[in-house]
Design an enzyme around this catalytic site. Structure first.
Site, mmCIF file in Angstrom:
data_model
loop_
_atom_site.group_PDB
_atom_site.id
_atom_site.type_symbol
_atom_site.label_atom_id
_atom_site.label_comp_id
_atom_site.label_asym_id
_atom_site.label_seq_id
_atom_site.Cartn_x
_atom_site.Cartn_y
_atom_site.Cartn_z
ATOM 1 N N ARG A 64 -38.986 38.088 0.576
ATOM 2 C CA ARG A 64 -39.629 37.659 -0.668
ATOM 3 C C ARG A 64 -40.790 38.613 -0.970
ATOM 4 N NH1 ARG A 64 -42.482 33.696 -0.331
ATOM 5 N NH2 ARG A 64 -42.381 33.306 1.903
ATOM 6 N N TYR B 199 -32.343 39.781 -2.842
ATOM 7 C CA TYR B 199 -32.523 39.184 -1.521
ATOM 8 C C TYR B 199 -33.050 37.756 -1.557
ATOM 9 C CZ TYR B 199 -33.044 39.350 3.540
ATOM 10 O OH TYR B 199 -32.896 39.139 4.887
ATOM 11 N N GLY B 200 -32.446 36.891 -0.762
ATOM 12 C CA GLY B 200 -32.980 35.565 -0.403
ATOM 13 C C GLY B 200 -33.718 34.833 -1.499
ATOM 14 N N LYS C 46 -36.608 28.506 -3.199
ATOM 15 C CA LYS C 46 -38.064 28.513 -3.342
ATOM 16 C C LYS C 46 -38.487 28.382 -4.810
ATOM 17 C CE LYS C 46 -38.522 29.271 1.091
ATOM 18 N NZ LYS C 46 -38.850 28.124 1.977
ATOM 19 N N HIS D 23 -42.371 21.625 1.215
ATOM 20 C CA HIS D 23 -41.791 22.631 2.109
ATOM 21 C C HIS D 23 -41.680 22.012 3.505
ATOM 22 C CE1 HIS D 23 -42.202 26.991 3.836
ATOM 23 N NE2 HIS D 23 -40.942 26.638 3.688
ATOM 24 N N SER E 15 -44.602 29.764 8.101
ATOM 25 C CA SER E 15 -43.495 30.545 8.660
ATOM 26 C C SER E 15 -43.804 30.942 10.103
ATOM 27 C CB SER E 15 -43.232 31.778 7.804
ATOM 28 O OG SER E 15 -44.380 32.574 7.779
ATOM 29 N N CYS F 175 -43.216 29.283 12.830
ATOM 30 C CA CYS F 175 -43.587 28.187 13.727
ATOM 31 C C CYS F 175 -42.365 27.497 14.314
ATOM 32 C CB CYS F 175 -44.434 27.146 12.986
ATOM 33 S SG CYS F 175 -46.084 27.724 12.589
ATOM 34 N N GLY F 176 -41.168 27.925 13.929
ATOM 35 C CA GLY F 176 -39.957 27.342 14.498
ATOM 36 C C GLY F 176 -39.517 26.046 13.827
ATOM 37 N N LYS F 177 -39.625 26.027 12.496
ATOM 38 C CA LYS F 177 -39.250 24.825 11.742
ATOM 39 C C LYS F 177 -37.765 24.500 11.900
ATOM 40 C CE LYS F 177 -39.820 23.937 7.066
ATOM 41 N NZ LYS F 177 -40.249 24.624 5.871
ATOM 42 N N THR F 178 -36.920 25.538 11.801
ATOM 43 C CA THR F 178 -35.476 25.303 11.938
ATOM 44 C C THR F 178 -35.159 24.841 13.359
ATOM 45 O OG1 THR F 178 -35.038 26.907 10.198
ATOM 46 C CG2 THR F 178 -33.197 26.381 11.651
ATOM 47 N N ASP G 131 -35.779 22.857 5.595
ATOM 48 C CA ASP G 131 -36.751 23.651 4.821
ATOM 49 C C ASP G 131 -37.459 22.895 3.703
ATOM 50 O OD1 ASP G 131 -38.051 26.166 4.477
ATOM 51 O OD2 ASP G 131 -36.774 26.608 2.764
ATOM 52 N N ASN H 185 -36.674 40.047 9.484
ATOM 53 C CA ASN H 185 -36.412 38.981 8.505
ATOM 54 C C ASN H 185 -34.905 38.889 8.186
ATOM 55 O OD1 ASN H 185 -37.324 36.867 6.750
ATOM 56 N ND2 ASN H 185 -37.117 38.248 4.997
ATOM 57 N N ARG I 56 -31.117 37.452 8.249
ATOM 58 C CA ARG I 56 -30.815 36.045 7.979
ATOM 59 C C ARG I 56 -29.371 35.676 8.230
ATOM 60 N NH1 ARG I 56 -35.313 32.784 6.028
ATOM 61 N NH2 ARG I 56 -36.971 34.324 5.898
ATOM 62 N N TYR J 64 -40.267 23.570 22.336
ATOM 63 C CA TYR J 64 -38.812 23.344 22.201
ATOM 64 C C TYR J 64 -38.450 21.888 22.548
ATOM 65 C CZ TYR J 64 -38.901 28.382 21.663
ATOM 66 O OH TYR J 64 -39.178 29.642 21.228
ATOM 67 N N ASP K 95 -39.072 19.975 24.883
ATOM 68 C CA ASP K 95 -40.157 19.128 25.379
ATOM 69 C C ASP K 95 -41.004 18.550 24.245
ATOM 70 O OD1 ASP K 95 -40.049 18.979 28.326
ATOM 71 O OD2 ASP K 95 -40.137 21.170 28.176
ATOM 72 N N ASN K 96 -40.855 19.109 23.043
ATOM 73 C CA ASN K 96 -41.567 18.520 21.901
ATOM 74 C C ASN K 96 -41.082 17.092 21.619
ATOM 75 O OD1 ASN K 96 -42.949 20.922 21.611
ATOM 76 N ND2 ASN K 96 -41.605 21.718 19.997
#
Ligand code: TSX
Ligand code: MN
Length: 606
Positions: A73, A215-216, A224, A244, A266, A268-271, A291, A385, A387, A514, A516-517
């Site tokens: 982006r 792109y994306g 977005k 978001h 971004s 932080c491992g949201k997916t 997302d 980046n 994908r 991961y 353990d969260n």
């Protein structure tokens, strides 16, 4: 389908005007069929833009390599064009809408020469859901059509809902590279130079005009642009939330179910969190979305969320069978890969995929690449980046109700960021307004990837919405406050701040993260049921000692450290918000948030 068959006269006129302006060789209205998807992929293969992957290993998958200038982006070319600059606010690029339309109209003039114009009717959210919205994207990119097939619901069923006069968000997209008569792309990813790229939003007229990038988020306009920037404006005006946020379903060992959404900046491992494999025995986590969440109030006063998307557009590097096995299984078939590396047997590879590069690769630039582990300076084979675009229904842990048009009732909101110091593992807001305060100060440590800021500093990204809010961020805070004031707080989601990224003096991560969260998610789950598992502190409700089961490898002292108040650190945090963060919003900063800041400072003691 051709334009003549359209029942919607407004839509037909809008397309005809676009055809007159952009001058494509032909026009196609997309029907969303598998045959259409296959045809788009074949077109890109014939144009030398896509490589079919090994059908034994990755059936139905292809690889694209974009132009090196078109890999992410482009925030400095992303515009919010409202009548008044004040309405876009200090965190958006503003341009006068009439001036921008004039500039872009000249760019669009003849921009589709030599190409086909595709008209994509798409639904964000299950087709026909009260929470869903319809958009129509005009594009000259078959890559965009194929990606939109996966990321949204496309085609005839959407036109049926639109009927002869239904409302849609009009979206223009052109790669900005007309073709000479008889010419093809010939393996060159079409796009325009950076100074000609525009990702433009007109919040007052609810239009999206994108030019010059394929792109994306610049080109797949449902994501977005529509589902966040334009939808945030609709949500403000209509009293709902377009956020978001990931959406997950948690089931405890007794079979009780709750739904939680979470906003993270971004990297932080949201997916990964959305597809978490819990370490805690008996607990189950399933995915509703990774997302974006659109949330509206039900008749019972609770907030119901839908995932407006139908696929995942995820970052490949770092995804492996340890960090996210469910994503790895999701992307084994029918997936579009962009800018990852190619192996000799037409498999994909990326950094931290979990194994060394097998022999000679073709990197994301199309050059031969052999892994050299002695060379710390070696450029990555996959773009950082790069994908995957994959259908959500292929996720092994997709929740059965992920397409329920009514949405799922939300019990908790999580906010988080990469915070090496001070911010505890988990902290429950004392009230709605305290939770809005937490959301407003979200920040994350800048990793090496971002060139614009020094690594190691904290970049504030309120509600993880900084690049995605279509209006003044101060007004956005006010919208969140009003939601609390106009609804029964006991029925609103409880708000939590989490931090998986605390480091010790040696710079090592204290919390294993991961799977353990799930220990933290279990505490949050129980908190939503009013469990006696917390202590009140100056900064919020923290876990009682031993209320969160301790993972192997975390000492009792470390556990205590990440679950307690770092008073000196918090005083610095408060000072930073007061001096550097809140002043950005000027007189649009809601008084309630300034008061909240004062109250926490007072509780911390001077
Ligand atoms: O996604 C992550 N999550 C959330 C998972 C559900 N990541 C990756 C972030 C980049 C996208 C994490 N990284 C998480 C996390 O919870 N935590 C960390 C930090 C970390 C990294 C490595 C270790 C521990 C923590 N390794 C060992 O403990 C051995
Ligand atoms: Mn995102």
């Amino acid at each position: 389908m051709n334009i003549g068959e359209l029942k919607h006269t407004g839509l037909k006129q809008w397309i005809e005007d676009a055809v007159a302006l952009m001058g494509p060789d032909s026009v196609e209205v997309c029907d969303g069929s598998q045959a259409e998807y296959d045809r788009m992929i074949q077109l890109t293969i014939d144009a030398g833009l896509a490589t079919p992957l090994n059908p034994q290993k990755l059936p139905g998958c292809v690889l694209f390599r974009s132009d090196p200038s078109d890999v992410a982006r482009v925030e400095n070319r992303t515009y919010i064009a409202s009548e008044k600059q004040e309405d876009a606010g200090p965190t958006n690029n503003w341009v006068d809408p009439a001036e921008l339309k004039k500039t872009m109209t000249e760019l669009y003039r003849g921009s589709m020469k030599g190409r086909t114009m595709y008209v994509i009717p798409f639904s964000m959210g299950p087709v026909g859901s009260d929470i869903a919205k319809i958009g129509v994207e005009i594009t000259d990119s078959p890559y965009v059509v194929a990606n939109m097939h996966i990321m949204t619901r496309v085609g005839a069923k959407v036109l049926d809902v639109l009927g002869s006069g239904g409302y849609y968000v009009p979206c223009f997209h052109s790669v900005g590279k007309p073709l000479e008569p008889g010419k093809q792309d010939g393996g060159t990813w079409p796009c325009a130079p950076l100074d000609k790229k525009y990702i433009s939003h007109f919040p007052e007229t609810r239009e999206i005009w994108s030019y010059g990038s394929g792109y994306g988020g610049n080109a797949l306009l449902g994501k977005k642009c529509l589902a966040l920037r334009i939808a945030s404006v609709l949500a403000r005006d209509e009293g709902w939330l377009a956020e978001h946020m990931l959406i997950l379903k948690i089931t405890n060992p007794q079979g009780e179910v709750k739904y939680i959404t979470g906003a993270f900046p971004s990297a932080c491992g949201k997916t990964n969190l959305a597809m978490l494999v819990p370490k805690l025995p008996g607990w189950k986590v399933e995915t509703v979305g990774d997302d974006i969440a659109w949330m509206k109030f039900g008749a019972d006063g609770r907030l119901y969320a839908i995932n407006p998307e139908a696929g995942f557009f995820g970052v490949a590097p770092g995804t492996n069978m340890e960090s996210n096995p469910n994503a790895m299984l999701t992307i084994k078939k029918n997936t579009i890969y962009t800018n990852v590396a190619l192996t000799e047997d037409k498999d994909v590879w990326w950094e931290m995929i979990g194994s060394d590069a097998p022999g000679k690769l073709i990197d994301w630039n199309g050059n031969e690449w052999v892994q050299d582990k002695n060379n710390k300076e070696q450029k990555p084979a996959a773009h950082p980046n790069s994908r995957f675009t994959a259908p959500a229904k292929q996720c092994p842990v997709i929740a059965q109700e992920w397409e329920d048009p009514r949405g799922v009732p939300i019990s908790a909101f999580l906010f988080g960021g990469r915070r090496p110091k001070t911010i505890p593992l988990v902290n429950q807001a004392k009230s709605w307004i305290h939770g809005v305060f937490m959301g407003s100060i979200v920040g994350s440590e800048v990793t090496a990837a971002a060139l614009d800021l020094k690594a190691g500093t904290i970049r504030r990204d309120p509600f993880a919405m900084l690049p995605f809010c279509g209006y003044h961020m101060g007004d956005y805070f006010k919208h969140w406050i009003k939601i609390g004031q106009s609804h029964d707080e006991s029925r609103l989601p409880k708000i939590f701040f989490v931090n998986w990224f605390r480091k010790n003096e040696a710079g090592k991560f204290i919390w294993p993260g991961y799977g353990d969260n799930s220990r933290v998610l279990a505490w949050i789950f129980d908190r939503c049921n009013g469990a006696d598992n917390y202590v009140e502190t100056a900064i919020g409700n923290l876990p009682k000692p031993d209320a969160i089961s301790r993972p192997g490898g975390v000492s009792e002292a470390d556990m205590k450290e990440i679950c307690s108040v770092d008073t000196e650190g918090w005083k610095k945090e408060i000072a930073d918000v007061r001096e550097n963060h809140y002043p950005k919003f000027g007189d649009k900063l809601p008084g309630e948030l300034a008061a909240e800041l004062d109250a926490i400072e007072k509780r911390l003691g001077v």
